[in-house]
Design a protein around this motif. Structure first.
Motif, PDB file in Angstrom:
ATOM      1  N   GLU A  22     -43.396 -88.084  16.835  1.00  0.00           N
ATOM      2  CA  GLU A  22     -44.143 -87.846  18.069  1.00  0.00           C
ATOM      3  C   GLU A  22     -45.338 -88.794  18.113  1.00  0.00           C
ATOM      4  N   LEU A  23     -45.440 -89.530  19.209  1.00  0.00           N
ATOM      5  CA  LEU A  23     -46.587 -90.404  19.435  1.00  0.00           C
ATOM      6  C   LEU A  23     -47.614 -89.607  20.232  1.00  0.00           C
ATOM      7  N   LYS A  24     -48.519 -88.957  19.516  1.00  0.00           N
ATOM      8  CA  LYS A  24     -49.447 -87.980  20.104  1.00  0.00           C
ATOM      9  C   LYS A  24     -50.305 -88.564  21.225  1.00  0.00           C
ATOM     10  N   ASP A  25     -50.765 -89.806  21.063  1.00  0.00           N
ATOM     11  CA  ASP A  25     -51.657 -90.406  22.062  1.00  0.00           C
ATOM     12  C   ASP A  25     -51.007 -90.536  23.438  1.00  0.00           C
ATOM     13  N   LEU A  26     -49.681 -90.577  23.484  1.00  0.00           N
ATOM     14  CA  LEU A  26     -48.992 -90.713  24.766  1.00  0.00           C
ATOM     15  C   LEU A  26     -48.779 -89.374  25.462  1.00  0.00           C
ATOM     16  N   ARG A  27     -49.077 -88.284  24.756  1.00  0.00           N
ATOM     17  CA  ARG A  27     -49.139 -86.937  25.302  1.00  0.00           C
ATOM     18  C   ARG A  27     -47.857 -86.468  26.008  1.00  0.00           C
ATOM     19  N   GLY A  28     -46.721 -86.872  25.480  1.00  0.00           N
ATOM     20  CA  GLY A  28     -45.439 -86.475  26.053  1.00  0.00           C
ATOM     21  C   GLY A  28     -45.215 -84.974  26.037  1.00  0.00           C
ATOM     22  N   PHE A  29     -45.827 -84.281  25.063  1.00  0.00           N
ATOM     23  CA  PHE A  29     -45.677 -82.823  24.973  1.00  0.00           C
ATOM     24  C   PHE A  29     -46.183 -82.140  26.236  1.00  0.00           C
ATOM     25  N   GLU A  30     -47.172 -82.747  26.920  1.00  0.00           N
ATOM     26  CA  GLU A  30     -47.696 -82.151  28.154  1.00  0.00           C
ATOM     27  C   GLU A  30     -46.656 -82.175  29.269  1.00  0.00           C
TER      28      GLU A  30
END
Length: 182
Positions: free
Chosen positions: A161-169
């Motif tokens: 997971e690339l956290k900075d790209l905030r895909g989880f949102e």
């Protein structure tokens, strides 16, 4: 699994993710899972940790659903371990027979994903799997596709997971489980 064993497996996985700066374009730091796939111990570590997560949090799962194309690498291994079926979500035009599709917007235009019409039934408990979560566009489309099929979507799983790209949102309120975060 003991915390120490879990950490050792995560370290092994991280060690086998190769970084390529400026690929596929300048400014992008590409995380390559090919070395992880090449090493049987590292691949087993991924499968072990994903299996542990599913058994602890979603023991009622009926199907693992893999996203085109790298979700196909991890999904069948996990499904086999769990004793459940595996289903593919592909890019439009790649599956034979009747399909159900969802279109979605990418940074550079439109795309469409589909699943075979009879692959997932209403009420089946499914988990989505892919190799990477970046901006979340494809994973969001897969979630929408499972909603369209009236599946009970338990969550999403990714290796990286690339956290900075905030895909989880983008996939909220569906939960995302990731093994490695950058």
């Amino acid at each position: 699994m003991a915390a120490k064993a879990r950490e050792a497996k995560l370290d092994l996985i991280k060690k086998h993710i190769k970084v390529f700066p400026d690929f596929p374009s300048k400014g992008v730091l590409f995380r390559d899972i090919c070395p992880l796939l090449k090493d049987p111990l590292a691949l087993t570590a991924v499968t072990d940790l994903l299996e542990e997560h599913v058994r602890l949090t979603h023991p009622e799962v009926d199907l693992i659903v893999g996203l085109d194309a790298r979700g196909f690498l991890f999904g069948p291994l996990l499904a086999q371990r769990l004793g459940v079926g595996f289903v593919v979500i592909r890019k439009k035009g790649k599956l034979p027979g009747p399909t159900v599709s969802v279109s979605y917007t990418l940074e550079y235009g439109q795309a469409e994903v589909e699943v075979q019409e009879d692959a997932v039934y209403p009420g089946q408990k499914v988990l989505l799997i892919d190799d990477l979560l970046a901006t979340g566009g494809t994973l969001y489309a897969a979630c929408e596709l499972m909603k369209k099929k009236q599946a009970d979507l338990l969550g999403c799983m990714v290796v990286i997971e690339l956290k900075d790209l905030r895909g989880f949102e983008r996939v909220k309120p569906i939960s995302v489980f990731s093994l490695v975060q950058y």
